[in-house]
Motif scaffolding. Sequence first.
Motif, PDB file in Angstrom:
ATOM      1  N   ALA A   1       0.823  -1.203   0.000  1.00  9.95           N
ATOM      2  CA  ALA A   1       0.000   0.000   0.000  1.00  9.95           C
ATOM      3  C   ALA A   1       0.858   1.254   0.000  1.00  9.95           C
ATOM      4  O   ALA A   1       0.541   2.242  -0.667  1.00  9.95           O
ATOM      5  N   ALA A   2       1.957   1.228   0.742  1.00  9.44           N
ATOM      6  CA  ALA A   2       2.829   2.408   0.830  1.00  9.44           C
ATOM      7  C   ALA A   2       3.541   2.694  -0.482  1.00  9.44           C
ATOM      8  O   ALA A   2       4.035   3.804  -0.695  1.00  9.44           O
ATOM      9  N   ALA A   3       3.579   1.702  -1.374  1.00  4.99           N
ATOM     10  CA  ALA A   3       4.297   1.871  -2.642  1.00  4.99           C
ATOM     11  C   ALA A   3       3.397   2.387  -3.760  1.00  4.99           C
ATOM     12  O   ALA A   3       3.875   2.676  -4.859  1.00  4.99           O
ATOM     13  N   VAL A   4       2.109   2.527  -3.495  1.00  9.51           N
ATOM     14  CA  VAL A   4       1.184   3.030  -4.514  1.00  9.51           C
ATOM     15  C   VAL A   4       1.420   4.526  -4.701  1.00  9.51           C
ATOM     16  O   VAL A   4       1.506   5.289  -3.732  1.00  9.51           O
ATOM     17  N   THR A   5       1.529   4.952  -5.931  1.00 13.64           N
ATOM     18  CA  THR A   5       1.836   6.347  -6.234  1.00 13.64           C
ATOM     19  C   THR A   5       0.598   7.086  -6.741  1.00 13.64           C
ATOM     20  O   THR A   5      -0.430   6.475  -7.037  1.00 13.64           O
ATOM     21  N   GLN A   6       0.737   8.407  -6.846  1.00 16.62           N
ATOM     22  CA  GLN A   6      -0.350   9.209  -7.383  1.00 16.62           C
ATOM     23  C   GLN A   6      -0.674   8.803  -8.817  1.00 16.62           C
ATOM     24  O   GLN A   6      -1.847   8.786  -9.219  1.00 16.62           O
ATOM     25  N   ALA A   7       0.325   8.463  -9.589  1.00 20.78           N
ATOM     26  CA  ALA A   7       0.113   8.017 -10.968  1.00 20.78           C
ATOM     27  C   ALA A   7      -0.685   6.720 -10.999  1.00 20.78           C
ATOM     28  O   ALA A   7      -1.518   6.513 -11.900  1.00 20.78           O
ATOM     29  N   ASP A   8      -0.451   5.842 -10.012  1.00 15.27           N
ATOM     30  CA  ASP A   8      -1.198   4.587  -9.934  1.00 15.27           C
ATOM     31  C   ASP A   8      -2.685   4.859  -9.692  1.00 15.27           C
ATOM     32  O   ASP A   8      -3.552   4.218 -10.303  1.00 15.27           O
ATOM     33  N   PHE A   9      -2.960   5.794  -8.804  1.00 11.24           N
ATOM     34  CA  PHE A   9      -4.366   6.136  -8.526  1.00 11.24           C
ATOM     35  C   PHE A   9      -5.033   6.742  -9.762  1.00 11.24           C
ATOM     36  O   PHE A   9      -6.193   6.432 -10.067  1.00 11.24           O
ATOM     37  N   SER A  10      -4.330   7.611 -10.469  1.00  9.56           N
ATOM     38  CA  SER A  10      -4.890   8.215 -11.680  1.00  9.56           C
ATOM     39  C   SER A  10      -5.173   7.154 -12.732  1.00  9.56           C
ATOM     40  O   SER A  10      -6.206   7.183 -13.417  1.00  9.56           O
ATOM     41  N   ALA A  11      -4.239   6.194 -12.862  1.00  5.71           N
ATOM     42  CA  ALA A  11      -4.426   5.112 -13.833  1.00  5.71           C
ATOM     43  C   ALA A  11      -5.638   4.259 -13.478  1.00  5.71           C
ATOM     44  O   ALA A  11      -6.403   3.838 -14.354  1.00  5.71           O
ATOM     45  N   LEU A  12      -5.829   4.006 -12.176  1.00  7.86           N
ATOM     46  CA  LEU A  12      -6.985   3.233 -11.715  1.00  7.86           C
ATOM     47  C   LEU A  12      -8.282   3.948 -12.073  1.00  7.86           C
ATOM     48  O   LEU A  12      -9.237   3.329 -12.578  1.00  7.86           O
ATOM     49  N   MET A  13      -8.313   5.248 -11.846  1.00 14.86           N
ATOM     50  CA  MET A  13      -9.520   6.020 -12.117  1.00 14.86           C
ATOM     51  C   MET A  13      -9.840   6.051 -13.606  1.00 14.86           C
ATOM     52  O   MET A  13     -10.986   5.817 -14.013  1.00 14.86           O
ATOM     53  N   HIS A  14      -8.834   6.304 -14.435  1.00 19.00           N
ATOM     54  CA  HIS A  14      -9.053   6.398 -15.879  1.00 19.00           C
ATOM     55  C   HIS A  14      -9.377   5.040 -16.494  1.00 19.00           C
ATOM     56  O   HIS A  14     -10.063   4.969 -17.523  1.00 19.00           O
ATOM     57  N   LYS A  15      -8.913   3.983 -15.872  1.00 21.70           N
ATOM     58  CA  LYS A  15      -9.205   2.638 -16.375  1.00 21.70           C
ATOM     59  C   LYS A  15     -10.698   2.333 -16.302  1.00 21.70           C
ATOM     60  O   LYS A  15     -11.266   1.709 -17.216  1.00 21.70           O
ATOM     61  N   HIS A  16     -11.333   2.776 -15.235  1.00 21.95           N
ATOM     62  CA  HIS A  16     -12.747   2.434 -15.018  1.00 21.95           C
ATOM     63  C   HIS A  16     -13.710   3.520 -15.489  1.00 21.95           C
ATOM     64  O   HIS A  16     -14.907   3.266 -15.611  1.00 21.95           O
ATOM     65  N   ALA A  17     -13.226   4.726 -15.726  1.00 16.19           N
ATOM     66  CA  ALA A  17     -14.107   5.812 -16.155  1.00 16.19           C
ATOM     67  C   ALA A  17     -14.409   5.692 -17.640  1.00 16.19           C
ATOM     68  O   ALA A  17     -13.604   5.178 -18.420  1.00 16.19           O
ATOM     69  N   LYS A  18     -15.582   6.174 -18.016  1.00 22.32           N
ATOM     70  CA  LYS A  18     -15.908   6.229 -19.440  1.00 22.32           C
ATOM     71  C   LYS A  18     -15.025   7.276 -20.110  1.00 22.32           C
ATOM     72  O   LYS A  18     -14.638   8.248 -19.462  1.00 22.32           O
ATOM     73  N   PRO A  19     -14.674   7.117 -21.388  1.00 19.26           N
ATOM     74  CA  PRO A  19     -15.156   6.085 -22.306  1.00 19.26           C
ATOM     75  C   PRO A  19     -14.359   4.779 -22.273  1.00 19.26           C
ATOM     76  O   PRO A  19     -14.806   3.787 -22.829  1.00 19.26           O
ATOM     77  N   ARG A  20     -13.179   4.763 -21.632  1.00 25.31           N
ATOM     78  CA  ARG A  20     -12.369   3.534 -21.607  1.00 25.31           C
ATOM     79  C   ARG A  20     -13.033   2.465 -20.759  1.00 25.31           C
ATOM     80  O   ARG A  20     -12.998   1.283 -21.092  1.00 25.31           O
ATOM     81  N   GLY A  21     -13.618   2.874 -19.654  1.00 27.30           N
ATOM     82  CA  GLY A  21     -14.248   1.931 -18.748  1.00 27.30           C
ATOM     83  C   GLY A  21     -15.760   1.937 -18.877  1.00 27.30           C
ATOM     84  O   GLY A  21     -16.317   2.375 -19.882  1.00 27.30           O
ATOM     85  N   THR A  22     -16.419   1.455 -17.829  1.00 32.36           N
ATOM     86  CA  THR A  22     -17.881   1.322 -17.862  1.00 32.36           C
ATOM     87  C   THR A  22     -18.582   2.160 -16.808  1.00 32.36           C
ATOM     88  O   THR A  22     -19.809   2.165 -16.761  1.00 32.36           O
ATOM     89  N   LEU A  23     -17.832   2.875 -15.969  1.00 33.87           N
ATOM     90  CA  LEU A  23     -18.450   3.579 -14.852  1.00 33.87           C
ATOM     91  C   LEU A  23     -18.902   4.976 -15.250  1.00 33.87           C
ATOM     92  O   LEU A  23     -18.161   5.737 -15.858  1.00 33.87           O
ATOM     93  N   SER A  24     -20.136   5.297 -14.871  1.00 29.74           N
ATOM     94  CA  SER A  24     -20.653   6.644 -15.076  1.00 29.74           C
ATOM     95  C   SER A  24     -20.033   7.589 -14.061  1.00 29.74           C
ATOM     96  O   SER A  24     -19.318   7.162 -13.150  1.00 29.74           O
ATOM     97  N   ALA A  25     -20.333   8.875 -14.205  1.00 28.39           N
ATOM     98  CA  ALA A  25     -19.753   9.865 -13.294  1.00 28.39           C
ATOM     99  C   ALA A  25     -20.150   9.595 -11.849  1.00 28.39           C
ATOM    100  O   ALA A  25     -19.311   9.616 -10.944  1.00 28.39           O
TER     101      ALA A  25
END
Length: 334
Positions: free
Chosen positions: A20-44
């Motif tokens: 958990a301590a090794a997770v970076t801000q870039a990792d969190f951004s990648a997680l969010m963009h992976k699941h957000a539309k249009p790449r992902g399936t999650l609505s706002a």
Amino acid sequence: GSIIVSCKKLVEHFGPLKRAAAVTQADFSALMHKHAKPRGTLSAATLNNEIIRWRGAFIFAVKSRWFEMPVDRAAFFGPHFVQMNRKEMRIFKQRARESGEQKVKFIERDEFHKLLAVAHTPAVRGQLWLGINVGFGNRDCGTLKVNAIDFDAGTISHARSKTGVERNNLPLWPETLAALREAIDARPEPKHAHHADHVFLTKRRLPWARENYSGPMQQEFAKLRARAGLDQDDRRKTFYCLRHTFETIGCQTGHQVAVNYIMGHVDDSMAGNYRAYQAADPMRLVTNFVRDWLFDLDTKTEPVPAVSCTTSNQVSRLAVSRRQSIFEPCGASR
């Protein structure tokens, strides 16, 4: 429940061996963009809820002393891994609609009748009628109990599962009452005795919605869409769209307070705090208006007249006329 599903997404994205301590801000951004539309399936809205749960998982780990996080949480999560505010949500949804990624959540009257025609079980038909008659959602239907229905008065009283807001004596149509009677009579023997009072039971003899489980209506509705020939038109229309339809049509009466009450919306306004109860007539007017729309009838419902707040004399005369019509017999003089 939803928290477990969200945590599984974290593990799938970061891997089970990621510290958990090794997770970076870039990792969190990648997680969010992976699941957000249009790449992902999650609505706002869904993405917002996921971010809350994802952040909550890490904060829980910090409070449990599993790892340390900087006092400034923004320094750990980053500036973008946060909830969208209302303005950002509106912009996000508007762009999604303009690009065609987000469809209008509305069931046309002909679509409803097509869905009803291919609903082969009384339980599904009953839930369809509740969705369009009083704006019930998946969990509302799944947790509904028999004693909540007054067949003699033609009403239903059931607190909103999501918000806990009380909804008493909501008017039901004859079609809805008939569908509910049929669903109750056709119920299988419950698997557990404490489910015997539920209106809707699945073929596995369980409620259609339980704690931390929204139920199978989402999958069942997808099958209905396919059988009704609507699947290719819009895959994003779900059972929950019936709530959107009820709100959209019902609000055209001008009785928004009654619509909000039927929908079970939270009302933290000053007017809501002062309001002692919800009168039956406006609710009946709203549900009748929706029924007239559904069956393409000539509605006799007249919208509430709009009165300018600057014309105080008109407001006074309107208020007096309404008080007379409610509290005084016909022909009474003041």
